[in-house]
Design a protein around this motif. Structure first.
Motif, PDB file in Angstrom:
ATOM      1  N   LYS B 182       0.834  -1.212   0.000  1.00 32.97           N
ATOM      2  CA  LYS B 182       0.000   0.000   0.000  1.00 32.97           C
ATOM      3  C   LYS B 182       0.864   1.255   0.000  1.00 32.97           C
ATOM      4  O   LYS B 182       0.446   2.319  -0.409  1.00 32.97           O
ATOM      5  N   GLN B 183       2.099   1.093   0.519  1.00 30.80           N
ATOM      6  CA  GLN B 183       2.968   2.268   0.590  1.00 30.80           C
ATOM      7  C   GLN B 183       3.406   2.720  -0.793  1.00 30.80           C
ATOM      8  O   GLN B 183       3.574   3.891  -1.056  1.00 30.80           O
ATOM      9  N   ASP B 184       3.605   1.761  -1.641  1.00 28.05           N
ATOM     10  CA  ASP B 184       4.120   2.121  -2.950  1.00 28.05           C
ATOM     11  C   ASP B 184       2.981   2.343  -3.932  1.00 28.05           C
ATOM     12  O   ASP B 184       2.829   1.619  -4.911  1.00 28.05           O
ATOM     13  N   GLN B 185       2.191   3.303  -3.664  1.00 31.61           N
ATOM     14  CA  GLN B 185       1.073   3.564  -4.564  1.00 31.61           C
ATOM     15  C   GLN B 185       1.493   4.448  -5.718  1.00 31.61           C
ATOM     16  O   GLN B 185       0.738   4.688  -6.645  1.00 31.61           O
ATOM     17  N   GLU B 186       2.783   4.932  -5.635  1.00 30.48           N
ATOM     18  CA  GLU B 186       3.313   5.793  -6.687  1.00 30.48           C
ATOM     19  C   GLU B 186       3.241   5.070  -8.024  1.00 30.48           C
ATOM     20  O   GLU B 186       3.555   3.890  -8.136  1.00 30.48           O
ATOM     21  N   LYS B 187       2.835   5.784  -9.062  1.00 32.38           N
ATOM     22  CA  LYS B 187       2.797   5.143 -10.376  1.00 32.38           C
ATOM     23  C   LYS B 187       4.178   5.188 -11.002  1.00 32.38           C
ATOM     24  O   LYS B 187       4.956   6.092 -10.726  1.00 32.38           O
ATOM     25  N   VAL B 188       4.445   4.210 -11.859  1.00 30.12           N
ATOM     26  CA  VAL B 188       5.751   4.219 -12.531  1.00 30.12           C
ATOM     27  C   VAL B 188       5.545   4.407 -14.023  1.00 30.12           C
ATOM     28  O   VAL B 188       4.444   4.194 -14.539  1.00 30.12           O
ATOM     29  N   LEU B 189       6.660   4.726 -14.719  1.00 36.21           N
ATOM     30  CA  LEU B 189       6.582   4.985 -16.158  1.00 36.21           C
ATOM     31  C   LEU B 189       6.608   3.676 -16.931  1.00 36.21           C
ATOM     32  O   LEU B 189       7.316   2.731 -16.581  1.00 36.21           O
ATOM     33  N   VAL B 190       5.789   3.664 -17.992  1.00 35.71           N
ATOM     34  CA  VAL B 190       5.814   2.461 -18.830  1.00 35.71           C
ATOM     35  C   VAL B 190       7.205   2.293 -19.411  1.00 35.71           C
ATOM     36  O   VAL B 190       7.792   1.228 -19.373  1.00 35.71           O
TER      37      VAL B 190
END
Lengths: 1541, 445
Positions: B182-190
């Motif tokens: 849940k902590q890593d809700q940051e989106k990443v780049l395709v």
């Protein structure tokens, strides 16, 4: 959360990882390409290509010699000389005239001839005419060319016209179709006619032009013939060189070439580019008809073996039947050096005729010979003798060696050859050319021989097939393109890497080397591994089902499959098939392999039936006396007696000759199977059902006889003690016996296992002995003849010895008194396989106390062997009483019985052999009960078994019993128990596989069938604890004596066992048949132990047997690949089987000895010119003559001669002469290389273009010229007896000549087919009668069938290309005789000689004059009732029988010149031929009027019509009484009754 | 294997030496990581020592000499012990069950990286020590089996990884924190985070496949033959679990019914699962039932059976210890008895009921059913009685929340799943052949 530019992972790291992984992928891709591209086979192909290239280059040296160059120059000069000549004036004028008068409407008329004419004038005057001549010819040719184009044009016009004509015709046809009106049709027809006329016109024109052109061409051609011929000769000389240059060009592969197209072919070997026609390619050979069995489907074979084995089918340049390269081997040669030091400037080539290559073939450092000049010292170098051969032998030894006629098959290793690698000179290693040169040119002692050690041949895979004459070669029967590799060798043909092809090492060294060099492993997933080299011959059996077709033949004199043949022979003579059936049939006519099966046991069944019937008859006869009161019962008994006597009668017929008593067998079978109505349920014959079934016909029955003697009557021959001893260990009495050992094989046993053996084996032996003696049936020995005079025993022994030696016994048997009579070993794989047993010490065997009467048996046996054993192969020697003669040939009135003599001689030999003590002791019965109980428990419950042991099996159970249990019915006495045990043991050990044992007539073989054993799945073989046994054995031996090491299993086979290979299994099985029981039987019953006996075979023999068995795969290829000999070939193959069966070759020579000679022009004396009948001369065509004069590079010619070494007149041993051309002294020592032999040709030969006829001259053959010797077939006894009968004869007649001895011994059967008539020979074989009075021995009567006799007859005819089965004889035709008679009478009239009466046969009478003249035939020959004086040796066959026996053409040739057929004959030429004298020679005109040829024909006609002639002399009509009138009447009435007019 | 022993050792030495050197390098890297990244010098020293230890082993292995190799092999006594223990049929299955239970119970301990690393090293060392045994090596290095060995390690790793994450989450949630996911809700780049990674994976897999293809040749065997089948005849590795079932059940059951139920059951999971927790993060505490059922079904009843079938089933489908020679002559006494026989013959001392010879079809069926009645009753009891029983006892809460239909479905699937271990145990303990044995209609159970 808003997106950021920040990435999740460090980009730097990602790039690094990406970079690394990309690099890894690149590397692995490269690795993949590399792994895929650099394949093992490419290296081999490159090497092979280089070898090929080097060889082509070296081959060019042959064209660079002075001789060849001189020749080329000479031809060039000739051409030049021709070109400077003037043109033929007449022809020139003719040509010009023709050109000036061309065909009217041709364009040629415009030709301006002025230039030509002026050129011609110039030519006349010019000093250098070449150029002008050339120009002139060119101009003339131009004119011809013009004429040609004119002609072509006319041809074209005609063709067009033809097309119009065809079109018009077609239109006319269409008109018919469309039913056009008559007018229209007429118009069309008119058109056709017009066109047709036109065609004719144009054709005429064309033909005129054609003729004109041809004329011109011909004339011009005639003018230039010389020139053309000369240039052709020059080109021809250089053509081979050009071809070589082209070949060298093609086999050179480089990246760049010095000329166009610049880029070489090597580019195409690079990856990817190699898809486009790479010079390195995999060789694919596809054999769609030769299938590999993939269990569910036969798949076409795909062999790629030649991808690496490039040169497998390459032939040597010297001999197309020899491979270019054999596997490398080292040899030592002696090179002759010049007498003095040559001038300093000379090269190796000039002095020795040898050249060394810059680089070796495979290893570039090898010092390799690249050129050898023909006839140079290098070419003439000889093989250094092995140290053993240098042993000098005495003259006698040398002559005895020649007399043995052994094979000498080793390839002669003479002469240095191209490709030889120099290794050492005089023991000094040579590594570089300079050293070699120094040795040869400087430090040598001039005039002496240099010892050069060379390595010849190439390593695998660059060699050719060693038997190129048989395999892979295009003209061989197994051409590579047709048969491929794996269909014989097996292995994985599709593979292209060493280890995947399933190569199989043939020894442990090879195995280890392969593992190291090629990563070889035993790929057990490929179920057809290659046969190791030592078993390679096994696969021959897949197609050669008859096996005898693999014997050496005229075409292939070197044994094609010696080891396999040895195996076949061993199996045949040791009788493996008695227990292990080898069924060559899958269904009645599907042949799958060699067929080795026992013949149907009809004779034994019949004998048993006869025996049973006999016993029954006796029972009933007893009964008959009892029931004499009761009429019904009496009738029943009588009826039964009648049937029984019929059975006995039929059984007797079948037993004595079942092969010819087919009908009797059928009747007997029907009689037995028919229900016998009877009031009582007592069966007629007990247990006859099975026997009756055994009499049934068999589809394609087996042909082999049991190899052992019959034991049906053995009680009359041998006693208990001997039998006991023999069964326990046959070689105890006779060390050389073929009988295997069944008992006492205990080396694998210990502890209780061993104890059990020791306990029960004696009981089994005792049981067998009891059984055999108790079951012995009645047998009537043959009575000796009466009127034999009493004999003195010493004399009798002497006579017996002589008879035994000379009457043929030694052809099959051996005896200690005649050690030299042992047959020579012809096949070293087979070793010695005696045909019959060794007869030494027969006295110890047969003179025994007790019921058995051995001596009486022996006499009866010698008189008529088949009386004792119907199917014995021992022939009846027809030993009739002999009226003794004194040395002068007069009858002394004493009559002796040869049988008694021989038997006395044989029985006089005793050895210190004594039966084992156990044989004499009473049976040890302590263990008998235990053993019987064990046997019974296998069939019955424990309780019942115990009861039966005590009381016997109740009578009520008799009907359910079979086999051995029957012996225990009623009670269980010791005797019965022993019988029970004996019968069980006979069944268990399968004694009846080799012997005829009473009570086992219908028993089946006990062993595994071997028909497909070569494919047997190893997982179905029980290896048990064999590796432990072998290990144990080895340990044991290490602990024990060193000397016994040779007894151990060859480690190669131990390795095979470790690999679970069937060959390893079988080898150990043959070596120690019971060893698979090791530690495996403690918990099993005694009867479950292995029972295969130990055969007395050597390791080599076992391997030969194994080779044969491994070849039994029952997987024949498609029919067209199976060798099914037809016609003559078939007759030969089948005949050989019979020859071997009866050992005909024991006495008779079947094929001559053959010597391959390599000689120089002056080695042989030219044959003297003789005057011979024209029809006797052998004719050779030009090709044969030139071939015989062909010299090889060693300046030697080659020929093969057939015949025998000439015999000395003194002692009948071969003549050998020393260097000074004196006969060898028997005592002195000689070097075997320096002698020469005298050779009698038995077949005409062509040497050095000279025809040598038989009987004209003896060849004097120096020992070094003999390249190979091929042993004769057969005649072992004859050759043994040759010197000996001479010695015997010299006792009575010191003047006899040794060379005549051939005539006193069994006649050689060479040419027999052309000699005798087929029907006569057939009858003679079945019932021989004496022909030659001079013979020491008679042809015995063989126990053979008519079928076999026919096969022999066909064999002889086929061998000689004679006609068979029948030949029509024109000489016996009445019309022939009549016309000849007329002609003869005409001759008489011509010479005003008195003419006999019309009834007389004037011509035959005249011929008879020759016969009965004291100077001619009757001097030696018997004829009718006439017998000439003199000793038997001087007498010749009866002429009255010639017409039955001989073929007319043979008789003619024979009388014309007997020596030309049999050089040994003592018959002289009676009707000499000499074209230069009156009547062309011949006998006196008083006897027969006519030329020698006419006399000869007259004589032949007389002999061939002797029956007609004698009939004419003794008319029958006068003997007939005039008929009684009543007889006439009755004939008439019969005619009337028959209704005929 | 007389005389081939030294040949074998020579053959294996290169590989083994490389293996130990690789282990040394890996441990060295681990030590470096622990030192540099985690700053735990003591622990780093431990791994370094281990690396040195492996480094010492490698020359011994490379020597290929029998007496040196002896030192780096599992001693014979232990080999024999292992063979003997594994040879007891129930040890392997119950052992794996026990092991997994232990791992589950003490998961907090086992998920520690140090423990896991130690375990991995121990496993690899054991493999190294074992591979000098020809029998072991023959099985493990067979080209077919090499990927399975790899899979075992991969599976271990992923099981550990998930457990590690789940335990961490569980501990966090105990403390009231949210799971790590849940902590890593940051989106990443395709690009580059997804596609770049995938690209690298593709390349790496490609390279791996190439190397694998070069080094391990396709294991071709001899042409198939109907008269000679391989012994043992094995299914492809992924079906070895099914094949193992065939030992205990009739083909229709093991080959048809059970596999269908597996597929069916897997499809039914979304409908059965009522637990809303554990979505999107690893957890054990919150999904104990699901976790245990899965681990039991997958690890115990599928994976371990594959391992068993691959490494321990030899000729004649006999059970072989890992160091035992696969000798086709080995015989195991297998005298199995049907339940009906137990009941009628052994229990009641009377013959099996059988229809009189002239009986009609129906009568025969009647007799058969009568004969097999004990088994039929037992099975019916198991399938009919057990679900309600479960519903009112252990699964009381489940029943309430799932409702009748869903519960019955789940219970029956579960019961079917359990049939396998039950049958295995019955076979091993009382030599039970079939519970229901109707040979007449090929209906055995």
């Amino acid at each position: 959360m808003p997106a950021t530019e920040k990435t999740w992972r460090s980009q730097k790291l990602m790039h690094a990882i990406f970079g690394i992984s990309g690099l890894v992928l690149l590397l692995s891709t490269y690795w993949m390409l590399q792994a895929d591209h650099s394949r093992e086979w490419k290296g081999y192909q490159r090497n092979a290509r280089n070898i090929e290239r080097d060889l082509t280059r070296w081959k060019k040296y042959e064209f660079q010699t002075r001789e060849v160059q001189d020749e080329v120059e000479k031809l060039a000069e000739q051409l030049k000389a021709v070109q400077t000549k003037d043109l033929d004036k007449a022809l020139y004028a003719k040509l010009i005239k023709k050109i000036e008068n061309p065909i009217p409407d041709s364009d040629s008329s415009k030709i301006d001839l002025s230039e030509i004419k002026s050129l011609h004038d110039q030519l006349q005057q010019a000093s250098d005419k070449t150029e002008i001549r050339q120009q002139l010819i060119a101009q003339l040719q131009e004119i011809v060319g013009k004429a040609k184009s004119d002609e072509k044009e006319r041809s074209r016009l005609r063709k067009f016209q033809n097309a119009d004509y065809d079109a018009a015709k077609a239109k006319l046809s269409l008109g018919v179709r469309d039913s056009l009106s008559d007018d229209e049709m007429t118009a069309l027809q008119a058109k056709v006619d017009r066109e047709s006329d036109e065609v004719a016109k144009r054709t005429e024109t064309y033909e005129a032009f054609n003729t004109y052109r041809k004329d011109l061409e011909d004339t011009l051609g005639q003018m230039t013939t010389e020139e053309v011929d000369a240039s052709k000769a020059l080109e021809g000389k250089q053509a081979d060189l050009k071809l070589l240059e082209v070949a060298a060009q093609e086999s050179t592969v480089t990246y760049f070439e010095s000329s166009f197209p610049f880029l070489g072919k090597k580019w195409l070997e690079l990856p990817i580019l190699d898809a486009f026609n790479s010079p390195l390619t995999i060789d694919n050979h596809h054999y769609p008809e030769l299938l590999v069995d993939y269990n569910f489907k036969g798949v076409a074979r795909f062999d790629r073996c030649t991808t690496c084995h490039r040169s497998i089918d390459k032939a040597s340049t010297h001999d197309p039947r020899k491979p270019a390269y054999l596997p490398a081997r080292e040899l030592t040669l002696l090179l002759g050096t010049p007498d003095a030091k040559p001038e300093a400037v000379k090269t190796l080539r000039e002095v020795y005729g040898i050249r060394i290559a810059n680089e070796g073939l495979v290893d570039s450092n090898d010092l390799t010979v690249s050129y050898v000049r023909p006839s140079s010292p290098a070419a003439l170098a000889i093989a250094a003798p092995d140290t053993e051969n240098t042993n000098r032998k005495t003259g006698l030894q040398l002559r005895q060696v020649v007399a043995q006629s052994l094979n000498q098959l080793a390839e002669p290793k003479n002469g240095l050859q191209v490709g030889d690698v120099i290794l050492a000179i005089n023991g000094n290693k040579i590594l570089e050319e300079r050293a070699f040169q120094r040795f040869l040119m400087q430090t040598t002692k001039w005039g002496e021989l240099l010892k050069i050690r060379v390595r010849r041949g190439l390593p695998q895979p660059y060699t050719g097939h060693p038997r190129l004459d048989l395999f892979t070669g295009p003209s061989s029967p197994h051409a590579l393109q047709k048969i491929g590799c794996t269909s014989c060798h097996e292995g994985q043909g599709s593979a292209t890497a060493f280890k995947w092809t399933s190569h199989t090492p043939s020894n442990l060294d090879q195995r280890e080397a392969w593992q190291k060099e090629h990563g070889w492993f035993n790929n057990h997933h490929w179920i057809f591994p290659m046969y190791p080299n030592r078993f390679a011959e096994a696969s021959c059996l897949r197609c050669h089902h008859e096996v005898t077709d693999l014997q050496p033949s005229e075409r292939f004199p070197e044994p094609p499959a010696a080891k396999l043949m040895a195996g076949h022979k061993l199996i045949n003579s040791y009788g493996c098939f008695g227990c292990h059936e080898i069924n060559g049939f899958d269904g009645p006519d599907q042949r799958v392999g060699p067929d080795l099966r026992l013949e149907p046991n009809y004779f034994a069944v019949a004998q048993e039936l006869g025996h049973l019937a006999e016993r029954r008859v006796r029972d009933y006869q007893k009964q008959l006396q009892k029931v004499s009161g009761d009429a019904d019962q009496l009738a029943e008994v009588n009826r039964r007696l009648a049937i029984l006597s019929e059975i006995r009668n039929l059984a007797g017929q079948v037993a004595s000759d079942w092969e010819h008593a087919h009908g009797a067998r059928q009747q007997l079978r029907e009689l037995l199977s028919s229900k016998i109505e009877s009031t009582s349920d007592e069966p007629l014959l007990p247990a006859s059902d099975n026997l009756a079934r055994t009499l049934n016909d068999v589809d394609s029955p087996g042909r082999l006889r049991k190899v052992g003697p019959s034991l049906r009557y053995v009680g009359h021959k041998l006693d208990k003690k001997f039998l006991y001893d023999w069964i326990q260990e046959p070689k105890h009495f006779r060390p050389g016996t073929k009988m295997p050992q069944f008992f006492g094989l205990r080396e694998h046993l210990d502890g209780t296992d061993l104890e059990t053996s020791q306990k029960f084996e004696p009981i089994e032996i005792r049981g067998i002995v009891t059984y055999l003696l108790q079951q012995t049936q009645d047998y009537q020995p043959v009575d000796p003849p009466t009127d034999i005079d009493p004999v003195d025993s010493a004399e009798q022994l002497e006579r017996g010895k002589r008879l035994f030696q000379t009457r043929g016994c030694l052809a099959c048997h051996t005896h200690e008194a005649f050690p030299a009579a042992k047959p020579a070993v012809t096949n070293h794989f087979a070793g010695e396989i005696p045909h019959g047993p060794d007869l030494s010490a027969l006295g110890s065997k047969l003179i025994r106390s007790g019921k058995a009467d051995g001596p009486r048996w022996l006499q009866s046996w010698l008189r008529e062997p088949s009386n004792y054993h119907v199917r014995t192969r021992m022939p009846n020697l027809l030993l009739e009483p002999i009226e003794q003669r004194d040395p002068t040939g007069k009858l002394t009135g004493v009559v002796t019985d040869p049988v008694a003599d021989i038997s006395a001689f044989l029985l006089s030999f005793r050895s210190d052999w004594q039966p084992v003590p156990a044989a004499s002791q009473p049976a040890d019965l302590v263990n008998l009960d235990e053993f019987v109980l064990q046997l019974l428990s296998n069939t019955y419950h424990q309780q019942a078994a115990k009861r039966y042991l005590e009381q016997g099996i109740p009578e009520s159970m008799r009907s359910e019993l079979k086999g051995a249990e029957l012996e225990l019915v009623g009670s269980a006495s010791t005797e019965q128990k022993l019988l029970y045990v004996g019968r069980k043991a006979v069944a268990k050990y399968g004694c009846y596989g080799c012997h005829d044992v009473p009570g086992f007539e219908d028993a089946k073989p006990i062993g595994t069938g071997l028909a497909d054993w070569g494919r047997k799945d190893p997982s179905k073989l029980d290896f048990a604890h064999i590796t432990h046994h072998l290990h144990h054995e080895r340990e044991h031996q290490h602990a024990g004596h060193e000397s016994e090491h040779s007894d151990l299993l060859d480690p190669y086979f131990e390795q095979l066992i470790g690999d679970h290979d069937r060959a390893g299994f079988a080898m150990q099985k043959l070596r120690q048949p019971r060893s698979y029981d090791y530690k495996n039987i403690t918990n099993k019953g005694y009867n479950e132990r292995l029972r295969m006996p130990l055969f007395p075979l050597s390791d080599q023999q076992r391997e030969a047997v194994l080779t044969f068995v491994l070849g039994l795969v029952a997987e024949p290829p498609r029919a067209e690949y199976v060798n099914r000999p037809q016609g003559r070939e078939k007759a030969i193959v089948e005949g050989r089987q019979v020859l071997e069966k009866y050992n005909c070759g024991g006495c008779h020579v079947l094929e001559t000895e053959r010597w391959s000679l390599a000689f120089q022009a002056d080695d042989f004396r030219n044959p003297p010119a003789t005057k011979a009948y024209p029809f006797l001369r052998t004719h050779y065509n030009v090709q044969q003559t030139t071939e015989s004069e062909q010299k090889d590079y060693r300046d030697r010619m080659h020929a093969q001669v057939s015949g025998f070494p000439a015999l000395s007149d003194e002692d009948g041993l071969p003549q050998v002469w020393d260097e000074e051309d004196d006969p060898l002294d028997d005592e002195e020592l000689y070097q075997s290389d320096n002698v020469s032999f005298r050779f009698d040709l038995w077949k005409p030969a062509l040497l050095n273009g000279n025809a040598y006829e038989v009987g004209v001259i003896q060849l004097q053959v120096p020992a070094p010229t003999i390249e190979k010797k091929f042993a004769p077939r057969g005649g072992h006894l004859t050759r043994y007896l040759l010197p000996r009968v001479v010695a015997f004869e010299q006792e009575v007649n010191p003047s006899v000549k040794g060379s005549e001895a051939w005539g006193w011994l069994p006649p050689p059967l060479i040419g027999e087919g052309r000699k005798v008539k087929t029907d006569w020979l057939h009858d003679f074989l079945l019932d021989p009668h004496p022909i030659r009075p001079a013979l020491f021995l008679r042809m015995p009567r063989f126990n053979m069938s008519s079928n076999e006799a026919t096969k022999l007859v066909n064999y002889f005819a086929a061998m000689d290309q004679a006609n068979y089965p029948y030949e029509f004889d024109t000489r016996t035709r009445a019309s022939h005789l009549a016309s000849e008679e007329v002609e003869y009478r005409g001759r008489l009239r011509e010479r005003n000689l008195p003419e006999p009466g019309v009834d007389e046969m004037a011509r035959l009478d005249a011929a008879m004059n020759i016969v009965v003249n004291n100077n001619y035939c009757v001097k030696c020959h018997l004829i009718g009732d006439f017998e000439p004086e003199g000793t038997a040796r001087a007498k010749a066959p009866n002429l009255a029988n010639v017409f039955q026996r001989l073929r007319p053409e043979f008789v003619r040739r024979w009388i014309a010149n007997p020596k030309q057929i049999h050089s040994y004959t003592s018959m002289p030429v009676n009707i000499p031929y000499d074209p230069d004298v009156d009547h062309a020679g011949g006998v006196s005109q008083d006897l027969y009027t006519g030329t020698s040829t006419q006399q000869l024909d007259g004589l032949v006609d007389l002999l061939m019509n002797f029956d007609t002639y004698t009939e004419n002399r003794s008319p029958v009509a006068p003997l007939v009484q005039p008929a009684e009138p009543t007889a006439v009447l009755s004939t008439n009435s019969a005619a009337v009754a028959g209704g005929s007019p | 294997m007389h005389g081939n022993e030294s040949e074998f050792l020579q053959g294996i030495s290169g590989f083994l030496g490389g293996f130990y050197i690789t282990l040394a390098v890996i441990n060295g890297v681990a030590a470096l990581y622990v030192w540099e990244g985690l700053h735990k010098p003591k622990l780093a020293l431990v791994w370094l020592t281990l690396a040195v230890f492996f480094l010492i082993l490698s020359p011994l292995a490379l020597s290929g000499e029998a007496h040196l190799m002896e030192m780096i092999s599992v001693p014979e006594s232990i080999r024999n012990l292992i063979n003997a223990v594994i040879g007891i049929p129930w040890v392997y299955s119950t052992g794996t069950l026990l092991l997994l239970s232990l791992l589950y119970i003490f998961r907090n301990f086992f998920v520690k990286p140090v423990v896991a690393w130690t375990g991995l090293n121990a496993a690899l060392l054991l493999m190294g020590l074992s591979i000098t045994n020809p029998s072991f090596a023959a099985i493990v290095t067979k080209p077919d089996n090499v990927p399975i060995v790899g899979l075992v390690f991969l599976l271990g790793f992923f099981t550990w990884l998930s457990a590690n994450k789940a335990v961490t989450n569980d501990q966090r949630m105990k403390q009231g924190l949210e799971p790590t996911e849940k902590q890593d809700q940051e989106k990443v780049l395709v690009w580059p985070d997804l596609v770049y990674t995938e690209l690298i994976c593709m390349i790496a897999v490609m390279a791996l496949l190439l190397v694998w293809g070069i080094l391990l040749q396709a294991p071709l065997e001899e042409p198939a033959s109907s008269v000679k089948t391989p012994n043992p005849s094995k299914a492809p590795w992924y079906f070895l679990g099914l094949q193992e079932m065939l030992v205990y059940y009739d083909p229709w059951m093991a080959g048809v019914v059970l596999p269908s139920l597996i597929v069916f059951g897997l499809m039914a999971i979304p409908f059965i699962d009522f637990n809303k927790q554990g979505n999107g993060y690893y957890t054990i505490e919150q999904r104990k039932f699901a976790y245990l059922t899965f681990q039991l079904g997958f690890l115990v009843m599928w994976v371990t059976l594959i391992v068993l079938g691959t490494f321990l089933r030899g000729p004649n489908w006999n059970f072989f210890g890992p160091y035992e020679i696969w000798d086709p002559h080995k015989v195991e006494a297998l005298n199995n008895i049907d339940l009906s026989e137990y009941f009628w013959v052994i229990g009641l001392h009377r013959a099996l009921p059988s229809a009189p010879p002239d009986a009609g079809a129906m009568e025969q069926i009647g007799y058969i059913i009568f004969r097999e009645l004990p088994g039929i009753l037992l099975l019916a009891g198991y399938l009919l009685v057990m679900p309600p029983l479960l519903a009112i006892t252990v699964f009381r809460k489940f029943f309430v929340r799932m409702g009748f239909l869903r519960f019955m479905l789940m219970a029956n699937l579960l019961l079917f799943m359990m049939l396998l271990p039950i049958k295995m145990v019955l076979r091993w303990t009382v030599n039970l052949k079939y519970i229901i044995h109707i040979d007449e209609y090929f209906l055995n159970f």
